[in-house]
Every structure is written in structure tokens, then in C-alpha cells.
Write a protein that holds these residues in place. Structure first.
Motif, short mmCIF file in Angstrom:
data_model
loop_
_atom_site.label_atom_id
_atom_site.label_comp_id
_atom_site.label_asym_id
_atom_site.label_seq_id
_atom_site.Cartn_x
_atom_site.Cartn_y
_atom_site.Cartn_z
N ARG A 125 0.81 -1.22 0.00
CA ARG A 125 0.00 0.00 0.00
C ARG A 125 0.85 1.27 0.00
O ARG A 125 0.33 2.38 0.11
N GLY A 126 2.16 1.13 -0.12
CA GLY A 126 3.03 2.29 -0.23
C GLY A 126 3.51 2.87 1.08
O GLY A 126 4.11 3.94 1.10
N ASP A 127 3.27 2.18 2.18
CA ASP A 127 3.75 2.64 3.48
C ASP A 127 5.19 2.15 3.64
O ASP A 127 5.52 1.03 3.23
N LEU A 128 6.03 2.97 4.19
CA LEU A 128 7.43 2.63 4.35
C LEU A 128 7.70 2.16 5.78
O LEU A 128 7.65 2.96 6.71
N PRO A 129 7.98 0.86 5.96
CA PRO A 129 8.29 0.38 7.31
C PRO A 129 9.74 0.74 7.67
O PRO A 129 10.64 0.57 6.86
N ILE A 130 9.93 1.22 8.88
CA ILE A 130 11.26 1.53 9.39
C ILE A 130 11.54 0.52 10.50
O ILE A 130 10.87 0.51 11.54
N VAL A 131 12.52 -0.35 10.26
CA VAL A 131 12.84 -1.43 11.19
C VAL A 131 14.21 -1.15 11.80
O VAL A 131 15.20 -1.10 11.07
N PRO A 132 14.29 -0.99 13.11
CA PRO A 132 15.62 -0.85 13.72
C PRO A 132 16.46 -2.08 13.43
O PRO A 132 15.98 -3.21 13.52
N GLY A 133 17.70 -1.86 13.04
CA GLY A 133 18.60 -2.97 12.78
C GLY A 133 19.21 -3.50 14.06
O GLY A 133 18.98 -2.96 15.15
N PHE A 134 19.96 -4.62 13.95
CA PHE A 134 20.78 -5.09 15.06
C PHE A 134 20.00 -5.84 16.13
O PHE A 134 20.58 -6.45 17.01
N PRO A 139 13.98 -16.28 21.88
CA PRO A 139 12.97 -17.32 22.15
C PRO A 139 12.10 -17.04 23.38
O PRO A 139 10.95 -17.47 23.42
N ASP A 140 12.62 -16.30 24.37
CA ASP A 140 11.83 -16.00 25.57
C ASP A 140 11.11 -14.66 25.44
O ASP A 140 10.65 -14.10 26.43
N ASP A 141 11.03 -14.12 24.22
CA ASP A 141 10.34 -12.88 23.88
C ASP A 141 11.08 -11.60 24.29
O ASP A 141 10.55 -10.51 24.13
N GLY A 142 12.30 -11.73 24.78
CA GLY A 142 13.12 -10.54 25.02
C GLY A 142 13.70 -10.05 23.70
O GLY A 142 13.52 -10.68 22.66
N ILE A 143 14.39 -8.93 23.76
CA ILE A 143 15.05 -8.39 22.57
C ILE A 143 16.54 -8.71 22.66
O ILE A 143 17.21 -8.34 23.62
N ALA A 144 17.02 -9.42 21.65
CA ALA A 144 18.42 -9.83 21.58
C ALA A 144 19.13 -9.06 20.48
O ALA A 144 18.52 -8.67 19.49
N THR A 145 20.42 -8.83 20.67
CA THR A 145 21.21 -8.20 19.62
C THR A 145 21.75 -9.27 18.69
O THR A 145 21.98 -10.41 19.09
N LEU A 146 21.98 -8.88 17.44
CA LEU A 146 22.51 -9.80 16.44
C LEU A 146 24.02 -9.77 16.39
O LEU A 146 24.62 -10.41 15.54
N GLY A 147 24.65 -9.01 17.26
CA GLY A 147 26.11 -8.96 17.30
C GLY A 147 26.67 -7.98 16.29
O GLY A 147 25.95 -7.26 15.60
N ARG A 148 27.98 -7.97 16.18
CA ARG A 148 28.68 -7.04 15.29
C ARG A 148 28.18 -7.24 13.86
O ARG A 148 28.06 -8.35 13.38
N GLY A 149 27.89 -6.14 13.19
CA GLY A 149 27.35 -6.22 11.84
C GLY A 149 25.87 -6.52 11.80
O GLY A 149 25.30 -6.79 10.75
N GLY A 150 25.21 -6.46 12.97
CA GLY A 150 23.80 -6.83 13.07
C GLY A 150 22.85 -5.96 12.29
O GLY A 150 21.81 -6.43 11.83
N SER A 151 23.18 -4.69 12.09
CA SER A 151 22.30 -3.83 11.30
C SER A 151 22.34 -4.23 9.83
O SER A 151 21.31 -4.28 9.15
N ASP A 152 23.53 -4.54 9.32
CA ASP A 152 23.64 -5.03 7.95
C ASP A 152 22.92 -6.36 7.81
O ASP A 152 22.24 -6.61 6.81
N LEU A 153 23.06 -7.21 8.81
CA LEU A 153 22.40 -8.51 8.79
C LEU A 153 20.88 -8.33 8.76
O LEU A 153 20.18 -9.03 8.03
N THR A 154 20.37 -7.37 9.52
CA THR A 154 18.93 -7.10 9.51
C THR A 154 18.47 -6.76 8.10
O THR A 154 17.46 -7.28 7.61
N ALA A 155 19.20 -5.88 7.43
CA ALA A 155 18.84 -5.49 6.06
C ALA A 155 18.83 -6.71 5.14
O ALA A 155 17.92 -6.89 4.33
#
Length: 184
Positions: A125-134, A139-155
């Protein structure tokens, strides 16, 4: 404790300066409020950790994710103020991990399903989602980091999930991380 308090003050000042530069006075309260709330929470955590003198990997990931979240919030607000429909997405809603905290491994199938379910209709529908990287959901529903390079990995994870034909990474350093910097 004093070092952590100084870092929180610098964190707050840096984000406030960006908000002040990006937005006219009438729009600033909408972004300064979340910045102050995040800095207040970090200050309380820093004081608690100074007493405890230790932090679990889950707590460290919770702290490390603050800057990425605020950056995404600022980008979303800047796009909206420029007339572009944008929506800030909770990273754990689209990036699913198999843990552990401090360097989570993405669950490719779950991430693909979650990203297609949430982001697919938005993009259609043309909406732009902005997703924080990294960041991603543990599994326990907490927020985990993806480690070094995690923002690139998110993309890359989101591009894979959405069958994107290309990915553009805007970097403040030349090149890509291709080896463990502790070794090379």
C-alpha cells in the motif's frame, strides 16, 4: 557509576541535538519525549547496575538496543514530517532469533514468515516500514542483539524474506565486515 551517568548524559544530548536540528520547535516534543524516556531508563539501569556490579547478557542487549531504536524513531519522524508515510516497526515483530543474547542467530524461516505477514501488506500500500537494525526477538520474547554487523544482517534478512532484488547499505566506513576483527 559516574562514567555510566556521563555516557547516558552524552547519549541524551546527542539525540536531543539531532532532534533539534531535524525538527521545527512545534514537532520536537513528539521526539524529545521518547528520547528523554529512553535516557531516563538508561540512567536508572546504570544506577542499578552500579549497585549490582554485573549485568546479564539479556540486560546488556536491552541497553545496547536503545540507540538503534531511537535512530529508527528519528528517521520515521523525519520521513513523516517530509510527507512520506512511514511506520516504526518493533524489530522483534519481524526478526526472529534462536538466541542467545549478545549475538543471536536469526531463525530464517520464522523471520521470513513474520516479515512477509507484517511488512508485505505495508509495502503493497506504499507505506514505508522503518525497522531498527541489530535487534530481534529472542525465544523468551526478550530483545536480543545480532552482534557485530547486526544492522547489515537485519537489512539482508529482510531483503531475503521479501525477495528483494537488491540491497543498498549506507555505511560510515568503507567496505563490509568479512572476517572476525578479533582474528584479522
Amino acid at each position: 557509576a559516574n562514567g555510566a551517568i556521563a555516557q547516558v548524559a552524552a547519549f541524551r544530548a546527542r539525540h536531543q541535538a539531532v532532534a533539534t536540528a531535524l525538527f521545527p520547535a512545534r514537532q520536537r516534543p513528539a521526539v524529545l519525549g521518547p528520547i528523554d524516556a529512553a535516557a531516563d531508563e538508561l540512567q536508572a539501569l546504570a544506577a542499578s547496575l552500579a549497585v549490582l556490579r554485573e549485568a546479564s547478557a539479556r540486560v546488556r542487549d536491552h541497553i545496547l538496543g536503545r540507540g538503534e531504536r531511537l535512530s529508527a524513531m528519528l528517521v520515521t519522524a523525519a520521513l513523516e514530517s517530509a510527507g512520506h508515510p512511514a511506520t516504526l516497526i518493533e524489530p522483534g515483530d519481524v526478526i526472529i532469533t534462536a538466541g542467545p543474547y549478545g549475538g543471536a542467530v536469526p531463525d530464517l524461516d520464522s523471520t521470513r514468515r513474520a516479515a512477509r505477514r507484517l511488512l508485505g501488506p505495508m509495502l503493497a500500500r506504499g507505506d514505508l516500514p522503518i525497522v531498527p537494525g541489530f535487534l530481534g526477538r529472542a525465544p523468551d520474547d526478550g530483545i536480543a542483539t545480532l552482534g557485530r554487523g547486526g544492522s547489515d544482517l537485519t537489512a539482508m534478512l529482510l531483503a531475503r524474506a521479501l525477495d528483494a532484488s537488491q540491497v543498498t547499505l549506507w555505511k560510515d566506513v568503507p567496505g563490509l565486515l568479512t572476517a572476525d576483527p578479533r582474528v584479522v
